[in-house]
Write a protein that holds these residues in place. Structure first.
Motif, mmCIF file in Angstrom:
data_model
loop_
_atom_site.group_PDB
_atom_site.id
_atom_site.type_symbol
_atom_site.label_atom_id
_atom_site.label_comp_id
_atom_site.label_asym_id
_atom_site.label_seq_id
_atom_site.Cartn_x
_atom_site.Cartn_y
_atom_site.Cartn_z
ATOM 1 N N SER A 163 -40.623 -12.723 -50.443
ATOM 2 C CA SER A 163 -41.046 -13.795 -49.534
ATOM 3 C C SER A 163 -40.944 -15.164 -50.182
ATOM 4 C CB SER A 163 -42.484 -13.559 -49.059
ATOM 5 O OG SER A 163 -43.377 -13.599 -50.157
ATOM 6 N N LEU A 164 -40.892 -15.195 -51.525
ATOM 7 C CA LEU A 164 -40.725 -16.431 -52.296
ATOM 8 C C LEU A 164 -41.922 -17.377 -52.213
ATOM 9 C CD1 LEU A 164 -37.037 -17.371 -51.333
ATOM 10 C CD2 LEU A 164 -37.808 -15.986 -53.260
ATOM 11 N N ASP A 165 -43.050 -16.914 -51.676
ATOM 12 C CA ASP A 165 -44.163 -17.836 -51.456
ATOM 13 C C ASP A 165 -44.948 -18.125 -52.716
ATOM 14 O OD1 ASP A 165 -45.086 -15.264 -51.569
ATOM 15 O OD2 ASP A 165 -46.482 -15.439 -49.888
ATOM 16 N N LEU B 111 -34.902 -19.908 -56.399
ATOM 17 C CA LEU B 111 -35.006 -18.453 -56.299
ATOM 18 C C LEU B 111 -34.188 -17.919 -55.124
ATOM 19 C CD1 LEU B 111 -38.808 -17.971 -57.066
ATOM 20 C CD2 LEU B 111 -36.897 -17.293 -58.525
ATOM 21 N N ALA B 112 -34.201 -18.644 -54.018
ATOM 22 C CA ALA B 112 -33.435 -18.223 -52.843
ATOM 23 C C ALA B 112 -31.940 -18.195 -53.127
ATOM 24 C CB ALA B 112 -33.739 -19.138 -51.663
ATOM 25 N N GLU B 113 -31.490 -19.054 -54.021
ATOM 26 C CA GLU B 113 -30.058 -19.159 -54.340
ATOM 27 C C GLU B 113 -29.697 -18.439 -55.631
ATOM 28 O OE1 GLU B 113 -29.576 -23.346 -54.605
ATOM 29 O OE2 GLU B 113 -29.897 -23.710 -52.451
ATOM 30 N N ALA B 114 -30.629 -17.675 -56.198
ATOM 31 C CA ALA B 114 -30.448 -17.114 -57.540
ATOM 32 C C ALA B 114 -29.168 -16.295 -57.678
ATOM 33 C CB ALA B 114 -31.660 -16.268 -57.920
ATOM 34 N N THR B 115 -28.844 -15.507 -56.668
ATOM 35 C CA THR B 115 -27.684 -14.622 -56.797
ATOM 36 C C THR B 115 -26.359 -15.372 -56.731
ATOM 37 O OG1 THR B 115 -27.786 -14.166 -54.414
ATOM 38 C CG2 THR B 115 -28.915 -12.626 -55.878
ATOM 39 N N ASP B 116 -26.387 -16.635 -56.366
ATOM 40 C CA ASP B 116 -25.161 -17.426 -56.282
ATOM 41 C C ASP B 116 -25.021 -18.423 -57.427
ATOM 42 O OD1 ASP B 116 -24.428 -16.207 -53.813
ATOM 43 O OD2 ASP B 116 -25.798 -17.548 -52.760
ATOM 44 N N LEU B 117 -25.964 -18.417 -58.354
ATOM 45 C CA LEU B 117 -25.958 -19.406 -59.425
ATOM 46 C C LEU B 117 -24.928 -19.061 -60.505
ATOM 47 C CD1 LEU B 117 -29.789 -19.963 -60.017
ATOM 48 C CD2 LEU B 117 -28.207 -21.499 -58.832
ATOM 49 N N PRO B 118 -24.336 -20.081 -61.153
ATOM 50 C CA PRO B 118 -23.527 -19.836 -62.345
ATOM 51 C C PRO B 118 -24.398 -19.214 -63.438
ATOM 52 C CG PRO B 118 -23.231 -22.081 -61.535
ATOM 53 C CD PRO B 118 -24.391 -21.511 -60.789
ATOM 54 N N ALA B 119 -23.762 -18.548 -64.396
ATOM 55 C CA ALA B 119 -24.500 -17.797 -65.416
ATOM 56 C C ALA B 119 -25.510 -18.667 -66.160
ATOM 57 C CB ALA B 119 -23.514 -17.171 -66.405
ATOM 58 N N LEU C 55 -32.974 -20.362 -64.959
ATOM 59 C CA LEU C 55 -33.975 -20.035 -63.955
ATOM 60 C C LEU C 55 -34.900 -18.929 -64.467
ATOM 61 C CD1 LEU C 55 -35.200 -20.194 -61.108
ATOM 62 C CD2 LEU C 55 -33.406 -18.635 -60.327
ATOM 63 N N ASP C 56 -34.345 -17.946 -65.151
ATOM 64 C CA ASP C 56 -35.145 -16.884 -65.761
ATOM 65 C C ASP C 56 -36.203 -17.469 -66.686
ATOM 66 O OD1 ASP C 56 -35.944 -14.324 -66.664
ATOM 67 O OD2 ASP C 56 -34.481 -14.379 -68.284
ATOM 68 N N SER D 151 -43.364 -24.155 -56.090
ATOM 69 C CA SER D 151 -42.927 -25.442 -55.548
ATOM 70 C C SER D 151 -41.725 -25.232 -54.636
ATOM 71 C CB SER D 151 -42.537 -26.393 -56.687
ATOM 72 O OG SER D 151 -41.378 -25.905 -57.359
ATOM 73 N N ASP D 152 -41.484 -26.203 -53.755
ATOM 74 C CA ASP D 152 -40.313 -26.122 -52.882
ATOM 75 C C ASP D 152 -39.033 -26.014 -53.707
ATOM 76 O OD1 ASP D 152 -41.985 -26.320 -50.709
ATOM 77 O OD2 ASP D 152 -41.598 -28.452 -50.360
ATOM 78 N N GLU D 153 -39.003 -26.744 -54.824
ATOM 79 C CA GLU D 153 -37.803 -26.738 -55.668
ATOM 80 C C GLU D 153 -37.569 -25.363 -56.280
ATOM 81 O OE1 GLU D 153 -35.780 -26.919 -59.596
ATOM 82 O OE2 GLU D 153 -37.947 -26.711 -59.294
ATOM 83 N N LEU D 154 -38.631 -24.708 -56.766
ATOM 84 C CA LEU D 154 -38.483 -23.383 -57.353
ATOM 85 C C LEU D 154 -38.142 -22.351 -56.285
ATOM 86 C CD1 LEU D 154 -38.547 -21.566 -59.801
ATOM 87 C CD2 LEU D 154 -41.040 -21.373 -59.536
#
Length: 354
Positions: free
Chosen positions: A15-17, A53-61, A67-68, A46-49
């Motif tokens: 849910s990312l909440d 997290l919502a875009e984590a699977t599309d991030l460059p390595a 992010l980890d 935070s909104d930024e985090l």
């Protein structure tokens, strides 16, 4: 070996909440485990985090690894603020982390929120990465909560969690059966977002809609529902298979919500038919969806028990705290009958603070 532990369990869900934290005391007496929740709290992201997290699977390595680390630092700050208010301190921390990639068929699963960083910044030993060992043994790495269902909530005939995905566990033929059933809040919140809402409060928008037979049939015949045995779902499947079905339906969003609610309740009812008992404990954010629980009661024909708010909201954090206890005792915390692995296992990496 001692039989009493104070543990801080952490859960970051789809849910990312925010981060769910449950400070628990576990005590084993006359061969049975008992649990007391000392305190529990959700630390909002935070909104930024949330966006990262919502875009984590599309991030460059590089950005993914950062992010980890950043998520772990955020978790550590939340832990310090939480524990500053409590006189009881944990013996250790048990963190589920935040699932990003979950591809057991390809031999990997990833839960970010670096345990070494958490241990170093909080000063408490940290157990994390609970799923990887089971995946290495050929299992799904999920679901993991059935061990807790069995040992902490075994008085109920079935335990159902309504989170991003719904999952169920129950005893059959003397062994614990568990699996992911269907998308749940991930799909419901996606549709609610199309209407500018974070979620459909009490399921009222779904209640106002009408069930669409075409969409319902499309969802009910998806290949996943024909699989038997150990099986699990991930965000990748939702985005590649399930969400396109919702998007393609030329009906109103309220009608999609109504149809989706019917689909979730019907799939859970079907999945629970292997359980011979009557009582079903329902927890997770979806337990607050009044319309969904109404449909579940109607279709499953069982006594649906929605417990106190603390158990509803923090059951997974509580159970991961308990899985940490089993890991520290080097006892089984992952069942082959549930995950399809080649053996039962004791999963979790342990990081000491120094």
């Amino acid at each position: 070996m001692k039989d009493c532990y104070n543990v801080l369990g952490l859960m970051s869900g789809t849910s990312l909440d925010g981060l769910d934290m449950a400070l628990c005391r576990f005590e084993k007496t006359t061969g049975r485990w008992n649990c007391e929740v000392i305190a529990a709290e959700t630390y909002p992201y935070s909104d930024e985090l949330q966006a990262r997290l919502a875009e984590a699977t599309d991030l460059p390595a590089f950005d993914f690894v950062k992010l980890d680390a950043d998520l772990a630092a955020t978790m550590a700050a939340a832990i310090r603020a939480f524990l500053a208010k409590e006189t009881v301190k944990p013996d250790f921390i048990a963190s589920h982390g935040h699932t990003t990639f979950h591809r057991p068929a390809l031999g990997f699963t990833s839960q970010i929120g670096n345990g070494a960083i958490i241990a170093s910044l909080t000063g408490f030993a940290t157990v994390c990465d609970f799923r990887s060992r089971d995946v290495a043994l050929g299992g799904q790495g999920a679901p993991l909560v059935p061990v807790g269902d069995e040992l902490l909530f075994g008085r109920y005939d079935a335990c159902l969690n309504l989170g991003g995905f719904s999952n169920i566990s129950f005893r059959r033929d003397g062994r614990r059966i568990a699996f992911d059933v269907s998308p749940c809040n991930m799909a419901l919140n996606y549709l609610a977002g199309l209407l500018g809402m974070p979620f459909d409060r009490d399921g009222e928008t779904a209640r106002s809609g009408r069930t669409d037979a075409g969409l319902l049939d499309t969802l009910n015949v998806l290949d996943y529902y024909r699989l038997r045995g150990a099986k699990s779902l991930g965000k990748e499947w939702f985005e590649a298979v399930f969400r396109p079905c919702l998007d393609a339906a030329a009906i109103s969003v309220p009608d999609k919500l109504r149809t989706l609610t019917e689909h979730i309740a019907a799939q859970i009812a079907d999945a629970s038919r292997g359980c011979t008992g009557e009582t079903m404990l329902v927890t997770g954010g979806g337990a607050r969806n009044v319309f969904l629980t109404e449909r579940l009661r109607a279709l499953a024909g069982r006594t649906v028990v929605v417990p106190d708010a603390q158990t509803v909201d923090f059951k997974e954090a509580i159970i991961f705290a308990f899985l940490g206890v089993l890991r520290m005792r080097e006892e089984t915390n992952c069942l082959r009958d549930v995950t399809g692995a080649s053996a039962d296992s004791c999963g979790g990496a342990v990081y000491l603070p120094h």
